[in-house]
Motif scaffolding. Structure first.
Motif, short mmCIF file in Angstrom:
data_model
loop_
_atom_site.label_atom_id
_atom_site.label_comp_id
_atom_site.label_asym_id
_atom_site.label_seq_id
_atom_site.Cartn_x
_atom_site.Cartn_y
_atom_site.Cartn_z
N PHE A 49 0.86 -1.18 0.00
CA PHE A 49 0.00 0.00 0.00
C PHE A 49 0.90 1.23 0.00
O PHE A 49 1.72 1.41 0.90
CB PHE A 49 -0.87 -0.04 1.25
N SER A 238 -11.94 -4.49 2.81
CA SER A 238 -10.69 -4.31 3.53
C SER A 238 -10.97 -3.85 4.95
O SER A 238 -11.99 -3.19 5.22
CB SER A 238 -9.80 -3.30 2.80
N GLU A 264 -9.54 -8.51 3.08
CA GLU A 264 -8.21 -7.93 3.14
C GLU A 264 -8.03 -7.21 4.47
O GLU A 264 -8.99 -6.69 5.05
CB GLU A 264 -8.04 -6.94 1.98
N ASP A 266 -5.68 -4.09 5.91
CA ASP A 266 -4.69 -3.08 5.55
C ASP A 266 -4.14 -2.44 6.82
O ASP A 266 -4.89 -1.99 7.68
CB ASP A 266 -5.26 -2.04 4.58
N LEU A 304 -2.55 -6.23 3.20
CA LEU A 304 -2.14 -5.04 2.46
C LEU A 304 -1.27 -4.20 3.39
O LEU A 304 -1.77 -3.53 4.30
CB LEU A 304 -3.36 -4.25 1.98
#
Length: 596
Positions: A49, A238, A264, A266, A304
């Protein structure tokens, strides 16, 4: 955020427009949960990211000056791709059109309204990533509220209004939504090899104009991800920077969406500081970061990982040092993290989570070989012994993945016990476990299921259909009973349960708690009418992954699991008394086998 005063009829018109827009939105099909366009994400373990824009330190207010400094500083897309590969990432998410970074477009845009570069940084990144088998995904913000952050106006409503031939105020959500909507289409036209969009929350203008469906129609290979919102039409949800779980690295405890939905996590690699470079170089906590990556892999959640590139594209020294360390570290255990799914969930595998004597970790299972498993011991036991529930797999060998050393083990009572252990890795000791299939599990085709309560469309039979896309829902009823009828008397030794992983597994707040079984009772019966006293009572901890209830060896036709209550308190009105079970089964005997 302030709004301009509107006449009553104008407000009514706006409300009607919203309602009509909502009605016009197509309902996403269940089949969209799994779709061929998602293949590259499902095959991925991690992404990198990148928050990088005008407000990257030192902050720029002049677009041309920022672009000049980027180029003269030596920015090169290949550097980002190399760093992503060190982290064993398969995709990059570029966050430049970001509300806190100046809303810059790192491509030559024909749409005025905020900074756009002459040099095609996005195009160069897409090309460089593709050459190495990686994909690039573009971050898109929905949010104009930071339009004048730092005392500078980052959005040019006059220029965009002139472009559209009418007044559009980019400082409003509708105005900005229209502006960003145009960006989506420009990007789609320019970049057929883009992987898709990573969207930081929905905008009503996009929803009213059916943006997401149009993206799929125009670019069928693009994926859509949303941050912190599980939007059904999108491919992936996410989960941003979750904390508060114990151990702190076990990120999936905070996930609230059930597979096979793409999920996901992050999170920032720097231990402190912002998502973007502000001039500092904070430490990267190796145990926390590797633990997050590995526990996410152990739940089939994509990790991520956010790093903070500087204006010239380089990373602060401590991040680059971590990346170089990670490249070698992850190479040595790569087979346990790639081409695998999380163990203890819908793909089978050994039980993850909290083991004996303070040990904690996750398991993974190879996608192409259901008899190849990996035990990731992130927190070792205080003893030289590790005990893991075997989930009915008959174990044939155990080795240390890094050294190849054979590990002594024994298997009995549903538990795989590794002995003589020591020399634990400081981050992740990985054992490779080879099995010879599963045994002792009563085939689901040999019994029928019923329940004392079920929500419409979510009957008890769905706990024995082998499909983790379906589930039994108790219709917010507790106590509630789930019953197995074997058709004839047979030996029963334990119950296995995969509850639906659609809630956090710890109390994150008064209103976000675990919808999992707490207190239970198990009964057996010869005729399904006379049950007698329970053969087992107990409490299941609120934990992810497969759960087991062992009962004294018995012969019976009917088995009844009474769920007395669940973990969520009444303060969590969404999850209080909610109970959903993906699959439940019976074991007639434990997996056998000896060991060295």
């Amino acid at each position: 955020m302030s709004a301009r005063r509107r006449r009553p009829w104008a407000a009514l018109t706006a409300v009607l427009a919203l309602l009509l827009g909502a009605l016009a939105l197509p309902t996403p099909a269940t089949a969209d949960v799994v779709h061929p366009r998602q293949d590259f994400l499902r095959a991925s373990t991690a992404g990198l990211f990148l928050h990088w824009g005008l407000r990257t330190a030192p902050s720029h207010t002049d677009c041309a000056a920022w672009e000049r400094d980027v180029t003269e500083g030596g920015w090169n897309a290949d550097h980002w791709v190399r760093e992503a590969r060190k982290l064993h990432a398969q995709y990059l998410v570029l966050a430049t059109f970001h509300s806190r970074l100046g809303y810059a477009r790192p491509w030559p845009s024909k749409i005025p309204g905020s900074c756009a570069t002459r040099r095609d940084f996005l195009g160069e990144l897409i090309t460089a990533a593709k050459a190495q088998g990686l994909k690039t995904i573009l971050y898109m913000t929905d949010d104009p509220q930071w339009h004048d952050e730092g005392g500078h106006e980052w959005l040019d409503s006059a220029a965009y209004s002139a472009h559209k031939g009418r007044d559009v105020d980019l400082r409003t959500r509708d105005g900005f939504g229209e502006y960003a909507y145009d960006q989506f289409f420009e990007v789609m036209d320019r970049y057929p090899d883009l992987g898709g969009f990573w969207i930081d929350n929905d905008n009503a203008y996009w929803e009213q104009h059916d943006l997401y469906r149009k993206i799929y129609e125009r670019r069928p290979a693009y994926t859509l991800s949303n941050n912190n919102e599980d939007t059904p039409i999108m491919d992936m949800v996410s989960n941003e920077q979750k904390t508060g779980m114990s151990p702190s690295y076990d990120y999936p405890q905070a996930v609230y969406t059930a597979a096979p939905r793409l999920i996901e996590a992050d999170f920032k690699l720097p231990s402190t500081g912002s998502w973007w470079y502000t001039g500092s170089d904070p430490d990267v906590d190796r145990k926390l970061t590797l633990g997050r990556l590995i526990t996410n892999a152990g739940s089939s959640v994509k990790a991520l990982m956010a790093e903070t590139p500087m204006v010239n594209g380089r990373f602060p020294a401590k991040q680059e040092a971590f990346n170089s360390f990670a490249a070698d570290y992850l190479d040595r255990i790569g087979e346990s993290l790639h081409g695998v799914e999380g163990g203890g969930y819908l793909h089978g595998g050994l039980k993850p989570g909290f083991w004996n004597d303070g040990a904690h970790g996750v398991t993974t299972v190879a996608k192409k070989d259901a008899d190849r498993h990996y035990l990731h011991v992130l927190t070792p036991p205080s003893t030289s012994t590790l005990k893991v529930r075997d989930n009915g797999y008959r174990v044939s060998s155990v080795t240390n993945l890094r050294t190849g050393e054979a590990i002594s083990y024994r298997q009995s009572g549903g538990t795989l016990t590794l002995t003589g252990l020591g020399d634990w890795d400081p981050y992740d000791t990985v054992f490779k476990v080879t099995t010879a299939g599963r045994e002792g599990i009563i085939p689901a085709s040999s019994y029928t299921m019923s329940a004392s309560a079920s929500a419409s469309g979510h009957g008890a039979e769905l706990t024995a259909d082998g499909d983790y896309g379906t589930y039994w829902d108790s219709d917010r009823t507790t106590p509630v009973s789930l019953r197995f009828d074997l058709g004839k008397a047979g030996r029963v030794r334990y119950l296995g349960i995969n509850q639906r992983e659609d809630s956090v597994s710890y109390a994150r707040s008064d209103t976000e708690q675990s919808a999992r079984i707490r207190d239970y009772r198990v009964y057996v019966s010869a005729d399904g009418e006379h049950w007698g006293s329970p053969v087992k009572t107990g409490t299941l901890p609120s934990r992810r992954g497969v759960a087991f209830v062992d009962i004294p060896a018995t012969t019976a036709r009917h088995v009844r699991l009474d769920i007395v209550n669940t973990h969520a308190a009444a303060s969590d009105t969404t999850r209080h008394k909610r109970l959903r079970i993906d699959e439940a089964w019976l074991g007639a005997a434990y997996a056998g086998g000896g060991g060295r």
